[in-house]
Design a protein around this motif. Sequence first.
Motif, PDB file in Angstrom:
ATOM      1  N   ASP A  13       0.961  -1.056   0.285  1.00 57.31           N
ATOM      2  CA  ASP A  13      -0.145  -0.005  -0.212  1.00 57.31           C
ATOM      3  C   ASP A  13       0.658   1.673  -0.230  1.00 57.31           C
ATOM      4  O   ASP A  13       1.377   1.404   0.997  1.00 57.31           O
ATOM      5  N   ASN A  20      -8.222  10.100  -2.398  1.00 55.13           N
ATOM      6  CA  ASN A  20      -7.069   9.480  -1.926  1.00 55.13           C
ATOM      7  C   ASN A  20      -6.763   9.465  -0.464  1.00 55.13           C
ATOM      8  O   ASN A  20      -6.433   9.348   0.303  1.00 55.13           O
ATOM      9  N   LYS A  54      -7.960  -0.621  -0.313  1.00 56.19           N
ATOM     10  CA  LYS A  54      -6.736  -0.958  -0.145  1.00 56.19           C
ATOM     11  C   LYS A  54      -7.304  -2.217   0.767  1.00 56.19           C
ATOM     12  O   LYS A  54      -7.099  -3.515   0.860  1.00 56.19           O
ATOM     13  N   PHE A  55      -8.903  -1.921   1.867  1.00 55.57           N
ATOM     14  CA  PHE A  55      -9.358  -3.258   2.141  1.00 55.57           C
ATOM     15  C   PHE A  55      -9.795  -4.085   1.640  1.00 55.57           C
ATOM     16  O   PHE A  55      -9.412  -5.321   1.631  1.00 55.57           O
ATOM     17  N   GLU A 110      -0.554   1.560  -8.634  1.00 54.43           N
ATOM     18  CA  GLU A 110      -0.420   0.576  -7.457  1.00 54.43           C
ATOM     19  C   GLU A 110      -1.284  -0.020  -6.774  1.00 54.43           C
ATOM     20  O   GLU A 110      -0.866  -0.214  -5.699  1.00 54.43           O
ATOM     21  N   LEU A 111      -2.858   0.185  -7.414  1.00 46.13           N
ATOM     22  CA  LEU A 111      -3.585  -0.369  -6.738  1.00 46.13           C
ATOM     23  C   LEU A 111      -4.768  -0.380  -7.121  1.00 46.13           C
ATOM     24  O   LEU A 111      -4.973  -1.826  -6.714  1.00 46.13           O
ATOM     25  N   ILE A 159      -3.633   5.527  -8.286  1.00 47.30           N
ATOM     26  CA  ILE A 159      -4.110   4.538  -8.024  1.00 47.30           C
ATOM     27  C   ILE A 159      -3.917   3.309  -9.175  1.00 47.30           C
ATOM     28  O   ILE A 159      -4.116   2.024  -8.746  1.00 47.30           O
ATOM     29  N   TYR A 203       0.057   4.307   0.391  1.00 48.10           N
ATOM     30  CA  TYR A 203      -0.443   5.461   0.770  1.00 48.10           C
ATOM     31  C   TYR A 203       0.287   5.304   2.303  1.00 48.10           C
ATOM     32  O   TYR A 203       0.973   4.781   3.061  1.00 48.10           O
ATOM     33  N   ARG A 245      -9.869  -5.288  -1.488  1.00 53.95           N
ATOM     34  CA  ARG A 245      -9.055  -6.168  -2.442  1.00 53.95           C
ATOM     35  C   ARG A 245      -8.358  -6.995  -2.065  1.00 53.95           C
ATOM     36  O   ARG A 245      -7.711  -7.936  -2.878  1.00 53.95           O
ATOM     37  N   GLN A 246      -7.957  -6.539  -0.015  1.00 50.11           N
ATOM     38  CA  GLN A 246      -7.160  -7.529   0.144  1.00 50.11           C
ATOM     39  C   GLN A 246      -8.529  -8.442   0.589  1.00 50.11           C
ATOM     40  O   GLN A 246      -7.710  -9.570   0.915  1.00 50.11           O
ATOM     41  N   TRP A 255      -9.889   5.448  -0.681  1.00 45.65           N
ATOM     42  CA  TRP A 255      -8.367   4.579  -0.875  1.00 45.65           C
ATOM     43  C   TRP A 255      -8.644   3.827   0.355  1.00 45.65           C
ATOM     44  O   TRP A 255      -8.394   2.382   0.535  1.00 45.65           O
ATOM     45  N   GLY A 256      -8.659   4.477   1.418  1.00 46.06           N
ATOM     46  CA  GLY A 256      -7.746   3.837   3.228  1.00 46.06           C
ATOM     47  C   GLY A 256      -8.806   3.615   3.637  1.00 46.06           C
ATOM     48  O   GLY A 256      -8.973   2.766   4.903  1.00 46.06           O
TER      49      GLY A 256
END
Length: 221
Positions: free
Chosen positions: A66, A133, A144-145, A187-188, A184, A68, A147-148, A137-138
């Motif tokens: 991540d 952002n 962020k979560f 990286e994401l 993004i 960020y 996709r995990q 994102w977070g």
Amino acid sequence: WCRTWRNRAGSLMPRFNQSFDAARKLGMTIVFSPTNAMRDLNESQQRKNTLALPQRPLPKLANLPDPYPGALRYGMCECGLGEDCHYSNVNNNQHPDLKMRDDEYIALTQQEAYNVLNERGITHIIYTGFATNMCMWGKPTGMKFMRQFGFRCMVARDVTEAITRYAEESFNPTRGTIEVIELIERELAPSLSLEDTLRRAAVWDGNPVLDYVHIAPWGRF
């Protein structure tokens, strides 16, 4: 949020409503996550729909990289030198023009989002909203979560706005949003044009006028 950011975000409401109406024609599930606006939405039907779902066991979060926050341009005021108005312009309500249907959802936590996605058999998520952002994102329901947890996440680059900064003759919020989307993409998650996607699916009707002129800083002209 500052006056400029709130007005830039608010100017996207016609595009949000047009996009969501087209997405509904395809049977897409729409989940809202309006963290700071929940004081007015706790008793909404969309919130009740989410809380009525059974609890699903959360999968273990994958340990994915991540970038960020170091690689992001982050700001609290986009009104320029001498303004810094974010403390005097706070208004934590959902925009009154944003349309929601009674059969949709409001999820605030990882568990709630996972319950909705699992219940609906969803594997792919298209993120729209604010700020690109930060919350998208977070926050707990952010990409962020999710996709995990194994969901395929994408960003609708035409239905989002980052919060960065304004510096006369050197940096503006439009450039900030573009740079965040590019980050993004690197990286994401991939991005897409939601309008182009919905047009290809034959559910976007006509050529409505949806976009305001984006001004930065807002209210100086």
